[in-house]
Design an enzyme around this catalytic site. Structure first.
Site, PDB file in Angstrom:
ATOM      1  CG  ASP A  26     -15.775   5.293   4.844  1.00 45.67           C
ATOM      2  OD1 ASP A  26     -15.287   5.895   3.874  1.00 45.67           O
ATOM      3  OD2 ASP A  26     -16.107   4.090   4.805  1.00 45.67           O
ATOM      4  CG  ASN A  35     -14.525   9.375   0.292  1.00 45.70           C
ATOM      5  OD1 ASN A  35     -14.521   9.065  -0.909  1.00 45.70           O
ATOM      6  ND2 ASN A  35     -14.887   8.515   1.229  1.00 45.70           N
ATOM      7  CG  HIS A  80     -19.360   6.384   3.029  1.00 44.64           C
ATOM      8  ND1 HIS A  80     -18.601   5.280   2.688  1.00 44.64           N
ATOM      9  CD2 HIS A  80     -20.287   5.935   3.904  1.00 44.64           C
ATOM     10  CE1 HIS A  80     -19.044   4.218   3.332  1.00 44.64           C
ATOM     11  NE2 HIS A  80     -20.065   4.589   4.074  1.00 44.64           N
ATOM     12  CG  MET A 125     -14.078   1.632  -5.156  1.00 45.51           C
ATOM     13  SD  MET A 125     -15.142   2.333  -3.869  1.00 45.51           S
ATOM     14  CE  MET A 125     -15.730   0.815  -3.115  1.00 45.51           C
ATOM     15  NE  ARG A 137      -3.720  -0.623   2.502  1.00 46.30           N
ATOM     16  CZ  ARG A 137      -4.798  -0.945   1.778  1.00 46.30           C
ATOM     17  NH1 ARG A 137      -5.242  -0.109   0.876  1.00 46.30           N
ATOM     18  NH2 ARG A 137      -5.429  -2.078   1.955  1.00 46.30           N
ATOM     19  CB  ILE A 156      -7.803   1.624   2.563  1.00 44.22           C
ATOM     20  CG1 ILE A 156      -9.218   1.052   2.653  1.00 44.22           C
ATOM     21  CG2 ILE A 156      -7.358   2.197   3.907  1.00 44.22           C
ATOM     22  CD1 ILE A 156      -9.356  -0.133   3.580  1.00 44.22           C
TER      23      ILE A 156
HETATM   24  C1  GRF Z   1     -20.668   5.990  -5.252  1.00 47.45           C
HETATM   25  O1  GRF Z   1     -21.871   5.411  -4.895  1.00 47.45           O
HETATM   26  C2  GRF Z   1     -19.929   6.494  -4.047  1.00 47.45           C
HETATM   27  O2  GRF Z   1     -20.756   6.830  -2.989  1.00 47.45           O
HETATM   28  C3  GRF Z   1     -19.079   5.318  -3.664  1.00 47.45           C
HETATM   29  O3  GRF Z   1     -18.731   4.706  -4.869  1.00 47.45           O
HETATM   30  C4  GRF Z   1     -19.712   4.979  -5.847  1.00 47.45           C
HETATM   31  C5  GRF Z   1     -19.014   5.505  -7.066  1.00 47.45           C
HETATM   32  O4  GRF Z   1     -19.820   5.544  -8.184  1.00 47.45           O
HETATM   33  N1  GRF Z   1     -17.963   5.750  -2.865  1.00 47.45           N
HETATM   34  P1  GRF Z   1     -19.351   6.237  -9.518  1.00 47.45           P
HETATM   35  O5  GRF Z   1     -18.048   5.581  -9.961  1.00 47.45           O
HETATM   36  O6  GRF Z   1     -19.185   7.699  -9.245  1.00 47.45           O
HETATM   37  O7  GRF Z   1     -20.444   5.972 -10.502  1.00 47.45           O
END
Ligand code: GRF
Length: 220
Positions: free
Chosen positions: A152, A114, A116, A97, A72, A99
């Protein structure tokens, strides 16, 4: 001779997936009065549709593929170097996606947001829609927060609620939440670019004063 327009904040977006939030930000920043500019889009997944969206919008893109790094720390160091080349004022995580390590997060303290898909502090982590349904909650939503070293867990700037219907599935709920995401993220990024929100020592500052609770968009 006309003076050059004042430079606007430079935004760098990081995404991993389909990039619908990226698209909402691209659309918003293209409006003439938007006080910020997306200068680059970074991704950890070659082939992610977010990259396609960025290319369609003629934005500079870069990929730092996490599978090519042994740890990482090494991945984050490579990502950090790539981001710093663009010298952004704001880093926007839009479905990114991964960490992030403490060193990385510290490099952008107060300058990284971010999104969430839950009403934080409820449901940090993954599979939020499924977990909301299993718990029988009647309200769900989305949060936008400053990124801190706690996953988060950074101070929440704004939230939007959605009502959970009896017949909602994880998919239908995800769709409702995403609709709110696409409204809320451009609003918060605009606030940042206008200098209206800051990360203070006690949490989020809005127009120079600490906020007691996140700003809310009403339930749809
Ligand atoms: C979203 O729902 C966000 O809340 C989460 O990942 C998703 C990303 O969707 N963290 P996208 O790639 O913007 O369509």
């Amino acid at each position: 001779m006309k003076a050059d327009p004042a430079p606007v904040p430079k935004i760098l977006v990081l995404a991993s997936g389909s990039g619908t939030n990226l698209q909402a930000l691209i659309d918003a920043t293209r409006e003439r009065d938007f006080p910020g500019e997306i200068i680059a889009v970074g991704c950890n997944k070659p082939g992610a549709f977010a990259l396609e969206r960025a290319a369609q919008a003629n934005l500079t893109t870069f990929v730092v593929d996490h599978t090519k790094y042994g740890s990482r720390e090494e991945f984050d160091a490579a990502l950090l170097a790539e981001i710093l080349r663009h010298n952004p004022d704001l880093v926007v995580l839009a479905g990114f996606m991964r960490i992030l390590t403490s060193d990385f997060v510290r490099a952008f303290r107060g300058r990284m947001l971010n999104i969430h898909p839950s009403l934080l502090p409820a449901y940090t982590g993954l599979n939020t829609h499924q977990r909301v349904l299993e718990a029988g909650d009647r309200t769900h939503g989305v949060s936008i927060h400053f990124v801190t070293e706690e996953l988060d867990g950074g101070p929440v700037i704004a939230q939007a609620e959605v009502a959970v219907a009896e017949d909602d599935t994880p998919e239908s709920l995800a769709e409702k939440v995403q609709q709110q995401e696409h409204v809320l993220y451009p609003i918060v990024v605009r606030w940042f670019c206008e200098g209206r929100i800051q990360l203070g020592t006690e949490g989020v500052m809005f127009d120079g004063a600490p906020i007691e609770r996140p700003m809310r968009l009403p339930a749809n």
